[in-house]
Motif scaffolding. Structure first.
Motif, PDB file in Angstrom:
ATOM      1  N   MET A  91      24.372   1.836  -1.596  1.00 37.07           N
ATOM      2  CA  MET A  91      23.058   1.712  -2.061  1.00 37.07           C
ATOM      3  C   MET A  91      21.941   1.053  -1.193  1.00 37.07           C
ATOM      4  SD  MET A  91      22.115  -0.133  -5.578  1.00 37.07           S
ATOM      5  CE  MET A  91      20.298  -0.771  -5.842  1.00 37.07           C
ATOM      6  N   VAL A  92      21.186   1.760  -0.978  1.00 35.92           N
ATOM      7  CA  VAL A  92      20.145   0.711  -0.162  1.00 35.92           C
ATOM      8  C   VAL A  92      18.951   0.334  -1.068  1.00 35.92           C
ATOM      9  CG1 VAL A  92      18.468   1.059   1.595  1.00 35.92           C
ATOM     10  CG2 VAL A  92      20.565   2.272   1.827  1.00 35.92           C
ATOM     11  N   PRO A  93      18.612  -0.576  -1.598  1.00 37.93           N
ATOM     12  CA  PRO A  93      17.652  -1.190  -2.341  1.00 37.93           C
ATOM     13  C   PRO A  93      16.324  -1.251  -1.822  1.00 37.93           C
ATOM     14  CG  PRO A  93      18.950  -3.066  -1.874  1.00 37.93           C
ATOM     15  CD  PRO A  93      19.565  -1.709  -1.301  1.00 37.93           C
ATOM     16  N   PRO A  94      15.197  -1.001  -2.718  1.00 38.83           N
ATOM     17  CA  PRO A  94      14.075  -1.264  -1.928  1.00 38.83           C
ATOM     18  C   PRO A  94      13.695  -2.605  -1.569  1.00 38.83           C
ATOM     19  CG  PRO A  94      13.767  -0.840  -4.279  1.00 38.83           C
ATOM     20  CD  PRO A  94      15.209  -0.537  -4.031  1.00 38.83           C
ATOM     21  N   GLY A  95      12.554  -2.788  -0.749  1.00 34.83           N
ATOM     22  CA  GLY A  95      12.264  -3.902  -0.323  1.00 34.83           C
ATOM     23  C   GLY A  95      11.552  -4.818  -1.514  1.00 34.83           C
ATOM     24  N   LYS A  96      11.848  -6.188  -1.504  1.00 30.35           N
ATOM     25  CA  LYS A  96      11.177  -6.914  -2.433  1.00 30.35           C
ATOM     26  C   LYS A  96       9.593  -6.995  -2.387  1.00 30.35           C
ATOM     27  CE  LYS A  96      10.849 -11.965  -4.232  1.00 30.35           C
ATOM     28  NZ  LYS A  96      10.869 -11.708  -5.482  1.00 30.35           N
ATOM     29  N   LYS A  97       9.076  -6.708  -3.712  1.00 35.66           N
ATOM     30  CA  LYS A  97       7.676  -6.455  -3.982  1.00 35.66           C
ATOM     31  C   LYS A  97       7.186  -7.842  -4.137  1.00 35.66           C
ATOM     32  CE  LYS A  97       8.241  -2.013  -6.298  1.00 35.66           C
ATOM     33  NZ  LYS A  97       8.105  -1.087  -7.368  1.00 35.66           N
ATOM     34  N   THR A  98       5.911  -7.687  -3.531  1.00 37.64           N
ATOM     35  CA  THR A  98       4.938  -8.858  -3.569  1.00 37.64           C
ATOM     36  C   THR A  98       3.725  -8.710  -4.575  1.00 37.64           C
ATOM     37  OG1 THR A  98       5.557 -10.117  -1.526  1.00 37.64           O
ATOM     38  CG2 THR A  98       3.836 -10.899  -2.420  1.00 37.64           C
ATOM     39  N   LEU A  99       3.386  -9.301  -5.656  1.00 38.58           N
ATOM     40  CA  LEU A  99       2.345  -9.265  -6.387  1.00 38.58           C
ATOM     41  C   LEU A  99       0.937  -9.112  -5.608  1.00 38.58           C
ATOM     42  CD1 LEU A  99       0.928  -8.494  -9.329  1.00 38.58           C
ATOM     43  CD2 LEU A  99       0.876 -10.989  -9.331  1.00 38.58           C
ATOM     44  N   LYS A 100       0.206  -7.939  -5.769  1.00 34.34           N
ATOM     45  CA  LYS A 100      -1.168  -8.007  -5.015  1.00 34.34           C
ATOM     46  C   LYS A 100      -2.038  -8.035  -6.355  1.00 34.34           C
ATOM     47  CE  LYS A 100      -3.573  -5.487  -1.482  1.00 34.34           C
ATOM     48  NZ  LYS A 100      -3.404  -4.743  -0.445  1.00 34.34           N
ATOM     49  N   TYR A 108      -1.524  -0.042 -21.549  1.00 35.93           N
ATOM     50  CA  TYR A 108      -0.908  -0.040 -20.226  1.00 35.93           C
ATOM     51  C   TYR A 108      -1.305  -0.898 -19.285  1.00 35.93           C
ATOM     52  CZ  TYR A 108      -0.195   4.772 -22.072  1.00 35.93           C
ATOM     53  OH  TYR A 108       0.159   5.941 -22.935  1.00 35.93           O
ATOM     54  N   VAL A 109      -0.294  -1.461 -18.348  1.00 37.51           N
ATOM     55  CA  VAL A 109      -0.422  -2.578 -17.351  1.00 37.51           C
ATOM     56  C   VAL A 109       0.166  -1.672 -16.072  1.00 37.51           C
ATOM     57  CG1 VAL A 109       0.207  -4.506 -16.428  1.00 37.51           C
ATOM     58  CG2 VAL A 109       0.080  -4.251 -18.881  1.00 37.51           C
ATOM     59  N   VAL A 110      -0.782  -1.913 -14.988  1.00 33.60           N
ATOM     60  CA  VAL A 110      -0.393  -1.287 -13.516  1.00 33.60           C
ATOM     61  C   VAL A 110      -0.494  -2.377 -12.788  1.00 33.60           C
ATOM     62  CG1 VAL A 110      -1.223   0.157 -11.648  1.00 33.60           C
ATOM     63  CG2 VAL A 110      -1.746   0.903 -14.137  1.00 33.60           C
ATOM     64  N   VAL A 111       0.626  -2.723 -12.043  1.00 37.86           N
ATOM     65  CA  VAL A 111       0.903  -3.731 -11.137  1.00 37.86           C
ATOM     66  C   VAL A 111       0.961  -2.909  -9.679  1.00 37.86           C
ATOM     67  CG1 VAL A 111       2.157  -5.674 -10.310  1.00 37.86           C
ATOM     68  CG2 VAL A 111       2.272  -4.806 -13.001  1.00 37.86           C
ATOM     69  N   ILE A 112       0.109  -3.468  -8.838  1.00 38.93           N
ATOM     70  CA  ILE A 112       0.104  -3.168  -7.518  1.00 38.93           C
ATOM     71  C   ILE A 112       0.493  -4.223  -6.679  1.00 38.93           C
ATOM     72  CG2 ILE A 112      -1.428  -2.425  -5.529  1.00 38.93           C
ATOM     73  CD1 ILE A 112      -3.640  -1.721  -7.831  1.00 38.93           C
ATOM     74  N   TRP A 113       1.529  -3.837  -5.748  1.00 35.09           N
ATOM     75  CA  TRP A 113       2.502  -4.718  -5.002  1.00 35.09           C
ATOM     76  C   TRP A 113       2.348  -4.360  -3.489  1.00 35.09           C
ATOM     77  CZ3 TRP A 113       5.245  -7.534  -8.343  1.00 35.09           C
ATOM     78  CH2 TRP A 113       5.549  -6.933  -9.378  1.00 35.09           C
ATOM     79  N   THR A 114       2.486  -5.218  -2.400  1.00 37.00           N
ATOM     80  CA  THR A 114       2.889  -4.959  -1.191  1.00 37.00           C
ATOM     81  C   THR A 114       4.525  -5.089  -0.810  1.00 37.00           C
ATOM     82  OG1 THR A 114       0.820  -6.265  -0.448  1.00 37.00           O
ATOM     83  CG2 THR A 114       2.605  -5.807   1.053  1.00 37.00           C
ATOM     84  N   GLN A 115       4.988  -4.144  -0.453  1.00 39.86           N
ATOM     85  CA  GLN A 115       6.386  -3.939  -0.130  1.00 39.86           C
ATOM     86  C   GLN A 115       6.900  -3.510   1.002  1.00 39.86           C
ATOM     87  OE1 GLN A 115       8.076  -0.870  -2.512  1.00 39.86           O
ATOM     88  NE2 GLN A 115       9.953  -1.688  -2.862  1.00 39.86           N
ATOM     89  N   PRO A 116       7.831  -3.948   1.743  1.00 41.93           N
ATOM     90  CA  PRO A 116       8.218  -3.459   3.160  1.00 41.93           C
ATOM     91  C   PRO A 116       8.932  -2.279   2.808  1.00 41.93           C
ATOM     92  CG  PRO A 116       9.640  -5.463   2.178  1.00 41.93           C
ATOM     93  CD  PRO A 116       8.820  -5.204   1.332  1.00 41.93           C
ATOM     94  N   GLN A 117       8.506  -1.050   3.822  1.00 43.23           N
ATOM     95  CA  GLN A 117       8.751   0.148   3.784  1.00 43.23           C
ATOM     96  C   GLN A 117       9.521   0.342   5.039  1.00 43.23           C
ATOM     97  OE1 GLN A 117       8.216   2.066   1.105  1.00 43.23           O
ATOM     98  NE2 GLN A 117       6.774   0.644  -0.010  1.00 43.23           N
ATOM     99  N   PRO A 118      10.427   1.265   5.126  1.00 37.69           N
ATOM    100  CA  PRO A 118      11.402   1.615   6.379  1.00 37.69           C
ATOM    101  C   PRO A 118      10.264   2.406   7.197  1.00 37.69           C
ATOM    102  CG  PRO A 118      12.396   2.641   4.342  1.00 37.69           C
ATOM    103  CD  PRO A 118      11.034   1.874   3.968  1.00 37.69           C
ATOM    104  N   ASP A 119      10.186   1.989   8.433  1.00 35.79           N
ATOM    105  CA  ASP A 119       9.364   2.470   9.279  1.00 35.79           C
ATOM    106  C   ASP A 119       9.981   3.895  10.043  1.00 35.79           C
ATOM    107  OD1 ASP A 119       7.571   3.289  11.574  1.00 35.79           O
ATOM    108  OD2 ASP A 119       7.342   1.208  11.996  1.00 35.79           O
ATOM    109  N   PRO A 120       9.360   5.096   9.658  1.00 36.21           N
ATOM    110  CA  PRO A 120      10.120   6.206  10.238  1.00 36.21           C
ATOM    111  C   PRO A 120       9.877   6.526  11.932  1.00 36.21           C
ATOM    112  CG  PRO A 120       8.066   6.799   9.171  1.00 36.21           C
ATOM    113  CD  PRO A 120       8.333   5.292   8.941  1.00 36.21           C
ATOM    114  N   HIS A 121       8.956   5.690  12.438  1.00 35.13           N
ATOM    115  CA  HIS A 121       8.782   5.746  13.731  1.00 35.13           C
ATOM    116  C   HIS A 121       9.693   4.605  14.333  1.00 35.13           C
ATOM    117  CE1 HIS A 121       5.867   8.743  13.159  1.00 35.13           C
ATOM    118  NE2 HIS A 121       5.256   7.955  12.260  1.00 35.13           N
TER     119      HIS A 121
END
Length: 158
Positions: A91-100, A108-121
């Motif tokens: 299992m490769v869990p997603p990176g920890k989300k930081t509230l933006k 309805y509640v929408v939460v926008i986060w900053t999250q580390p993403q794998p860099d394809p390059h």
């Protein structure tokens, strides 16, 4: 005299309508703010702390999950927190989300986060990307969830 009575009645009706409208708007804003606070408390308990008591407190038994990596219902969330606590090797869990930002409209509640993403390059490295989660609230519980997650090579399941 009749004109002044009519004008007075119209003013009274107008003021009453304005106050009722203002009170209704404020009630809705308070409800939306309470929904945001509940979703953020749920996220902390369920995702950050993987606490089964938080699942029972915040997640409806018939929870609808639109993330393809997690099973439906409260039981699916309980399974997810078990995996958060003890991830299997594949299992490769997603990176920890930081509230933006968190916003609400009605139930309805929408939460926008900053999250580390794998860099394809640059394999093995990450970049800061944006992510979102949306929740529907009913009767003080989270009853439905959407996010921007796609199917994982290995689903987050046992």
């Amino acid at each position: 005299m009749k004109i002044s009575l009519v004008l007075g009645a119209l003013v009274l009706v107008g003021v009453t309508a304005a106050i009722s409208w203002w009170l209704g708007i404020n009630h809705e804003r308070r409800r939306e703010q309470a929904n945001i606070e509940m979703v953020l408390a749920m996220w902390d308990g369920v995702i950050n702390r993987a606490d089964p008591d938080a699942v029972m407190k915040y997640i409806d038994e018939d929870y609808i999950q639109h993330n393809p990596n997690v099973r439906q219902g409260r039981e699916g969330v309980l399974e997810l927190i078990s995996l958060i606590r003890n991830p299997p090797p594949a299992m490769v869990p997603p990176g920890k989300k930081t509230l933006k930002k968190a916003i609400a409209q009605g139930d309805y509640v929408v939460v926008i986060w900053t999250q580390p993403q794998p860099d394809p390059h640059n394999p093995g490295e990450t970049y800061s990307g944006e992510a979102f989660d949306m929740f529907r609230i009913a009767n003080g519980k989270v009853v439905e969830h959407w996010d921007d997650t796609r199917k994982a090579l290995t689903p987050w399941r046992r």
